[in-house]
Design a protein around this motif. Structure first.
Motif, PDB file in Angstrom:
ATOM      1  N   GLY A  35       0.829  -1.195   0.000  1.00  0.00           N
ATOM      2  CA  GLY A  35       0.000   0.000   0.000  1.00  0.00           C
ATOM      3  C   GLY A  35       0.865   1.247   0.000  1.00  0.00           C
ATOM      4  N   LYS A  36       0.533   2.202  -0.864  1.00  0.00           N
ATOM      5  CA  LYS A  36       1.329   3.429  -0.983  1.00  0.00           C
ATOM      6  C   LYS A  36       0.531   4.677  -0.609  1.00  0.00           C
ATOM      7  N   GLY A  37      -0.693   4.484  -0.083  1.00  0.00           N
ATOM      8  CA  GLY A  37      -1.472   5.622   0.367  1.00  0.00           C
ATOM      9  C   GLY A  37      -2.037   6.445  -0.774  1.00  0.00           C
ATOM     10  N   PHE A  38      -2.370   7.695  -0.481  1.00  0.00           N
ATOM     11  CA  PHE A  38      -2.938   8.615  -1.472  1.00  0.00           C
ATOM     12  C   PHE A  38      -1.801   9.216  -2.279  1.00  0.00           C
ATOM     13  N   GLN A  39      -1.796   8.963  -3.589  1.00  0.00           N
ATOM     14  CA  GLN A  39      -0.710   9.449  -4.441  1.00  0.00           C
ATOM     15  C   GLN A  39      -1.256  10.298  -5.584  1.00  0.00           C
ATOM     16  N   GLY A  40      -0.394  11.162  -6.099  1.00  0.00           N
ATOM     17  CA  GLY A  40      -0.766  12.032  -7.207  1.00  0.00           C
ATOM     18  C   GLY A  40      -0.679  11.329  -8.549  1.00  0.00           C
ATOM     19  N   VAL A  41      -1.013  12.068  -9.615  1.00  0.00           N
ATOM     20  CA  VAL A  41      -1.083  11.449 -10.936  1.00  0.00           C
ATOM     21  C   VAL A  41       0.292  11.100 -11.499  1.00  0.00           C
ATOM     22  N   VAL A  42       1.338  11.796 -11.078  1.00  0.00           N
ATOM     23  CA  VAL A  42       2.673  11.509 -11.608  1.00  0.00           C
ATOM     24  C   VAL A  42       3.140  10.136 -11.118  1.00  0.00           C
ATOM     25  N   LYS A  43       2.978   9.878  -9.836  1.00  0.00           N
ATOM     26  CA  LYS A  43       3.411   8.587  -9.294  1.00  0.00           C
ATOM     27  C   LYS A  43       2.421   7.479  -9.633  1.00  0.00           C
ATOM     28  N   ARG A  44       1.134   7.796  -9.602  1.00  0.00           N
ATOM     29  CA  ARG A  44       0.107   6.767  -9.767  1.00  0.00           C
ATOM     30  C   ARG A  44      -0.079   6.341 -11.224  1.00  0.00           C
ATOM     31  N   HIS A  45      -0.027   7.313 -12.153  1.00  0.00           N
ATOM     32  CA  HIS A  45      -0.305   6.997 -13.551  1.00  0.00           C
ATOM     33  C   HIS A  45       0.827   7.353 -14.506  1.00  0.00           C
ATOM     34  N   GLY A  46       1.908   7.915 -13.987  1.00  0.00           N
ATOM     35  CA  GLY A  46       3.038   8.231 -14.860  1.00  0.00           C
ATOM     36  C   GLY A  46       2.872   9.495 -15.669  1.00  0.00           C
ATOM     37  N   PHE A  47       2.025  10.436 -15.206  1.00  0.00           N
ATOM     38  CA  PHE A  47       1.884  11.715 -15.905  1.00  0.00           C
ATOM     39  C   PHE A  47       3.214  12.474 -15.835  1.00  0.00           C
ATOM     40  N   SER A  48       3.427  13.377 -16.812  1.00  0.00           N
ATOM     41  CA  SER A  48       4.667  14.160 -16.823  1.00  0.00           C
ATOM     42  C   SER A  48       4.479  15.557 -16.268  1.00  0.00           C
ATOM     43  N   GLY A  49       3.264  15.902 -15.845  1.00  0.00           N
ATOM     44  CA  GLY A  49       3.027  17.242 -15.338  1.00  0.00           C
ATOM     45  C   GLY A  49       2.549  18.176 -16.448  1.00  0.00           C
ATOM     46  N   VAL A  50       2.115  19.360 -16.046  1.00  0.00           N
ATOM     47  CA  VAL A  50       1.546  20.304 -17.017  1.00  0.00           C
ATOM     48  C   VAL A  50       2.638  21.021 -17.800  1.00  0.00           C
ATOM     49  N   GLY A  51       3.660  21.477 -17.124  1.00  0.00           N
ATOM     50  CA  GLY A  51       4.689  22.226 -17.840  1.00  0.00           C
ATOM     51  C   GLY A  51       5.937  22.385 -17.009  1.00  0.00           C
ATOM     52  N   GLU A  52       6.825  23.244 -17.493  1.00  0.00           N
ATOM     53  CA  GLU A  52       8.079  23.463 -16.795  1.00  0.00           C
ATOM     54  C   GLU A  52       7.941  24.616 -15.820  1.00  0.00           C
ATOM     55  N   SER A  53       9.012  24.896 -15.107  1.00  0.00           N
ATOM     56  CA  SER A  53       8.945  25.881 -14.027  1.00  0.00           C
ATOM     57  C   SER A  53       9.284  27.282 -14.507  1.00  0.00           C
ATOM     58  N   SER A  54       9.104  27.554 -15.795  1.00  0.00           N
ATOM     59  CA  SER A  54       9.406  28.887 -16.317  1.00  0.00           C
ATOM     60  C   SER A  54       8.134  29.512 -16.901  1.00  0.00           C
ATOM     61  N   HIS A  55       8.256  30.704 -17.413  1.00  0.00           N
ATOM     62  CA  HIS A  55       7.157  31.411 -18.087  1.00  0.00           C
ATOM     63  C   HIS A  55       5.943  31.592 -17.183  1.00  0.00           C
ATOM     64  N   GLY A  56       6.211  31.906 -15.917  1.00  0.00           N
ATOM     65  CA  GLY A  56       5.118  32.273 -15.039  1.00  0.00           C
ATOM     66  C   GLY A  56       4.337  31.121 -14.449  1.00  0.00           C
ATOM     67  N   GLN A  57       4.662  29.880 -14.783  1.00  0.00           N
ATOM     68  CA  GLN A  57       3.937  28.751 -14.196  1.00  0.00           C
ATOM     69  C   GLN A  57       4.402  28.542 -12.773  1.00  0.00           C
ATOM     70  N   HIS A  58       3.458  28.308 -11.891  1.00  0.00           N
ATOM     71  CA  HIS A  58       3.781  28.201 -10.483  1.00  0.00           C
ATOM     72  C   HIS A  58       3.320  26.842  -9.949  1.00  0.00           C
ATOM     73  N   ASP A  59       4.274  26.028  -9.504  1.00  0.00           N
ATOM     74  CA  ASP A  59       3.981  24.726  -8.899  1.00  0.00           C
ATOM     75  C   ASP A  59       3.091  23.871  -9.797  1.00  0.00           C
ATOM     76  N   ARG A  60       3.464  23.779 -11.086  1.00  0.00           N
ATOM     77  CA  ARG A  60       2.658  22.984 -12.011  1.00  0.00           C
ATOM     78  C   ARG A  60       3.394  21.735 -12.491  1.00  0.00           C
ATOM     79  N   GLN A  61       4.542  21.451 -11.907  1.00  0.00           N
ATOM     80  CA  GLN A  61       5.343  20.339 -12.421  1.00  0.00           C
ATOM     81  C   GLN A  61       4.648  18.983 -12.246  1.00  0.00           C
ATOM     82  N   ARG A  62       3.840  18.828 -11.189  1.00  0.00           N
ATOM     83  CA  ARG A  62       3.202  17.541 -10.923  1.00  0.00           C
ATOM     84  C   ARG A  62       1.670  17.657 -10.945  1.00  0.00           C
ATOM     85  N   ALA A  63       1.149  18.668 -11.607  1.00  0.00           N
ATOM     86  CA  ALA A  63      -0.294  18.882 -11.646  1.00  0.00           C
ATOM     87  C   ALA A  63      -0.950  17.970 -12.687  1.00  0.00           C
TER      88      ALA A  63
END
Length: 207
Positions: free
Chosen positions: A116-144
């Protein structure tokens, strides 16, 4: 079908006669006791009920104590059924099943409960790559997770959408593992590769 209940001991690696090093999982398989023999006449189907692991008699319900006493054995912790048992493991009530029902080189399936790994986000659970990179005004979107549905249409989130949630602690079957080595004196079976579950978890080896 033939099978046996076991306990995961851990992992190791051994050198085979051809010199190849193979990663193996050590499983303490049995001995299991046949606690019930089901037939088509009495139960509507054929099956062997096997039990593994000792259990304190004071913590065992009376109905279960009487059930195990019919087989002439002490109370057991784990009980499983083998549907349509193989002719090679035709056993009578109270007889024991050992790891020797399998042979080295044979292919088996191992069933267990994953960690059991508890409540996990989409990156760990389904292998998503995140919305974007940490530039161009994006804030904390790497694992969204990003967008999950339309606005006015369809005005809802479709069922089965891959989202964050509970991960692990599920029944998992790993197929086609090879029996690398058997130690009858210790009731150990070494199978190639990894099997689900933590050390000490209960698994079912079947073929």
């Amino acid at each position: 079908m033939k099978g046996i209940i076991g306990k995961k001991i851990g992992m190791t690696s051994i050198f085979e006669p051809n010199g190849k090093q193979t990663a193996c999982t050590i499983i303490e398989a049995g001995p299991c006791v046949v606690t019930q023999v089901k037939t088509a006449d009495t139960d509507g189907y054929q099956a062997l009920q096997i039990a593994f692991g000792d259990r304190k008699e004071k913590n065992t319900p009376k109905a279960l104590r009487q059930h195990f006493s019919k087989a002439g054995t002490a109370p057991k912790r784990i009980v499983r059924e083998l549907r349509n048992p193989d002719s090679s493991i035709e056993k009578a009530l109270g007889e024991a099943l050992t790891c020797e029902i399998f042979a080295e080189g044979e292919k088996v399936d191992v069933v267990g409960t994953s960690k059991g790994k508890g409540f996990q986000g989409v990156v760990k659970r389904h292998g998503f790559s995140g919305v974007g990179e940490s530039s161009h005004g994006q804030h904390d979107r790497q694992r969204a997770p990003g967008s999950v549905g339309g606005s006015s249409f369809p005005s809802r989130v479709f069922k089965g959408m891959r989202m964050a949630g509970q991960m692990g602690a599920e029944r998992v079957k790993v197929k086609g593992l090879r029996v690398v080595k058997i130690f009858p004196d210790k009731n150990y079976i070494l199978v190639s590769g990894s099997v689900p579950g933590h050390i000490g978890s209960i698994v079912l080896i079947q073929n």
